[in-house]
Design a protein around this motif. Structure first.
Motif, PDB file in Angstrom:
ATOM      1  N   GLU A 172      -7.262 -10.982  -8.871  1.00 56.78           N
ATOM      2  CA  GLU A 172      -7.148 -11.512 -10.238  1.00 56.78           C
ATOM      3  C   GLU A 172      -5.726 -11.383 -10.776  1.00 56.78           C
ATOM      4  O   GLU A 172      -5.210 -12.303 -11.409  1.00 56.78           O
ATOM      5  N   SER A 173      -5.067 -10.243 -10.520  1.00 62.82           N
ATOM      6  CA  SER A 173      -3.701 -10.071 -11.025  1.00 62.82           C
ATOM      7  C   SER A 173      -2.734 -11.018 -10.318  1.00 62.82           C
ATOM      8  O   SER A 173      -1.788 -11.518 -10.938  1.00 62.82           O
ATOM      9  N   ILE A 174      -2.966 -11.281  -9.055  1.00 60.42           N
ATOM     10  CA  ILE A 174      -2.131 -12.236  -8.319  1.00 60.42           C
ATOM     11  C   ILE A 174      -2.348 -13.641  -8.886  1.00 60.42           C
ATOM     12  O   ILE A 174      -1.401 -14.389  -9.108  1.00 60.42           O
ATOM     13  N   GLN A 175      -3.600 -13.980  -9.145  1.00 59.11           N
ATOM     14  CA  GLN A 175      -3.907 -15.291  -9.736  1.00 59.11           C
ATOM     15  C   GLN A 175      -3.232 -15.436 -11.099  1.00 59.11           C
ATOM     16  O   GLN A 175      -2.684 -16.496 -11.411  1.00 59.11           O
ATOM     17  N   GLU A 176      -3.254 -14.373 -11.901  1.00 62.34           N
ATOM     18  CA  GLU A 176      -2.608 -14.426 -13.220  1.00 62.34           C
ATOM     19  C   GLU A 176      -1.107 -14.670 -13.084  1.00 62.34           C
ATOM     20  O   GLU A 176      -0.527 -15.438 -13.856  1.00 62.34           O
ATOM     21  N   GLN A 177      -0.474 -14.023 -12.109  1.00 64.69           N
ATOM     22  CA  GLN A 177       0.955 -14.243 -11.892  1.00 64.69           C
ATOM     23  C   GLN A 177       1.241 -15.682 -11.486  1.00 64.69           C
ATOM     24  O   GLN A 177       2.222 -16.280 -11.932  1.00 64.69           O
ATOM     25  N   ILE A 178       0.387 -16.231 -10.639  1.00 64.08           N
ATOM     26  CA  ILE A 178       0.574 -17.611 -10.185  1.00 64.08           C
ATOM     27  C   ILE A 178       0.422 -18.576 -11.354  1.00 64.08           C
ATOM     28  O   ILE A 178       1.241 -19.481 -11.542  1.00 64.08           O
ATOM     29  N   ASP A 233      -2.375  -4.816  -5.421  1.00 69.31           N
ATOM     30  CA  ASP A 233      -2.711  -5.737  -6.503  1.00 69.31           C
ATOM     31  C   ASP A 233      -4.080  -6.369  -6.276  1.00 69.31           C
ATOM     32  O   ASP A 233      -4.462  -6.649  -5.138  1.00 69.31           O
ATOM     33  N   SER A 234      -4.796  -6.613  -7.358  1.00 66.26           N
ATOM     34  CA  SER A 234      -6.089  -7.294  -7.256  1.00 66.26           C
ATOM     35  C   SER A 234      -5.866  -8.796  -7.102  1.00 66.26           C
ATOM     36  O   SER A 234      -4.803  -9.325  -7.453  1.00 66.26           O
ATOM     37  N   LEU A 245       0.819  -1.214   0.000  1.00 67.16           N
ATOM     38  CA  LEU A 245       0.000   0.000   0.000  1.00 67.16           C
ATOM     39  C   LEU A 245       0.850   1.260   0.000  1.00 67.16           C
ATOM     40  O   LEU A 245       0.428   2.300  -0.505  1.00 67.16           O
ATOM     41  N   ASP A 246       2.071   1.179   0.534  1.00 62.12           N
ATOM     42  CA  ASP A 246       2.958   2.342   0.559  1.00 62.12           C
ATOM     43  C   ASP A 246       3.843   2.435  -0.683  1.00 62.12           C
ATOM     44  O   ASP A 246       4.721   3.276  -0.762  1.00 62.12           O
ATOM     45  N   GLY A 247       3.630   1.544  -1.656  1.00 64.92           N
ATOM     46  CA  GLY A 247       4.381   1.577  -2.912  1.00 64.92           C
ATOM     47  C   GLY A 247       5.612   0.699  -2.939  1.00 64.92           C
ATOM     48  O   GLY A 247       6.280   0.616  -3.969  1.00 64.92           O
ATOM     49  N   THR A 248       5.937   0.042  -1.840  1.00 63.52           N
ATOM     50  CA  THR A 248       7.096  -0.851  -1.839  1.00 63.52           C
ATOM     51  C   THR A 248       6.786  -2.105  -2.652  1.00 63.52           C
ATOM     52  O   THR A 248       5.649  -2.569  -2.703  1.00 63.52           O
ATOM     53  N   ILE A 249       7.806  -2.627  -3.275  1.00 66.31           N
ATOM     54  CA  ILE A 249       7.675  -3.853  -4.057  1.00 66.31           C
ATOM     55  C   ILE A 249       8.035  -5.036  -3.165  1.00 66.31           C
ATOM     56  O   ILE A 249       9.057  -5.022  -2.478  1.00 66.31           O
ATOM     57  N   LEU A 250       7.173  -6.037  -3.174  1.00 64.59           N
ATOM     58  CA  LEU A 250       7.380  -7.255  -2.383  1.00 64.59           C
ATOM     59  C   LEU A 250       7.427  -8.445  -3.328  1.00 64.59           C
ATOM     60  O   LEU A 250       6.639  -8.527  -4.275  1.00 64.59           O
ATOM     61  N   TYR A 251       8.312  -9.360  -3.068  1.00 61.01           N
ATOM     62  CA  TYR A 251       8.357 -10.622  -3.798  1.00 61.01           C
ATOM     63  C   TYR A 251       8.066 -11.715  -2.788  1.00 61.01           C
ATOM     64  O   TYR A 251       8.792 -11.865  -1.803  1.00 61.01           O
TER      65      TYR A 251
END
Length: 70
Positions: free
Chosen positions: A45-51, A42-43, A7-13
């Motif tokens: 749906e977008s997380i599901q697409e990445q998976i 991220d939504s 939410l603060d704009g940081t990128i997490l892997y």
């Protein structure tokens, strides 16, 4: 790995295999198997697409390896 934006704009892997479940609350809450969670932009749906993309790439690599061995 799944790339998420906090939410603060940081990128997490995060490791897909460590995700226990995902909630939409209205932001997205990704709950990990160790009990920790991340609130992300991220939504679901977008997380599901990445998976799905990750799993397809794993299967494609396995298929290439099998074809190379023959």
């Amino acid at each position: 790995m799944v790339k998420l934006m906090g939410l603060d704009g940081t990128i997490l892997y995060v490791n897909y295999f460590q995700i226990l479940y995902i909630e939409q609350i209205p932001e997205t809450k990704v709950i990990m198997s160790n009990g920790h969670y991340y609130l992300v932009k991220d939504s679901v749906e977008s997380i599901q697409e990445q998976i799905v993309s990750f799993l397809r790439s794993c299967l494609a690599a396995e298929k290439r390896e099998l074809l190379a061995d023959n």
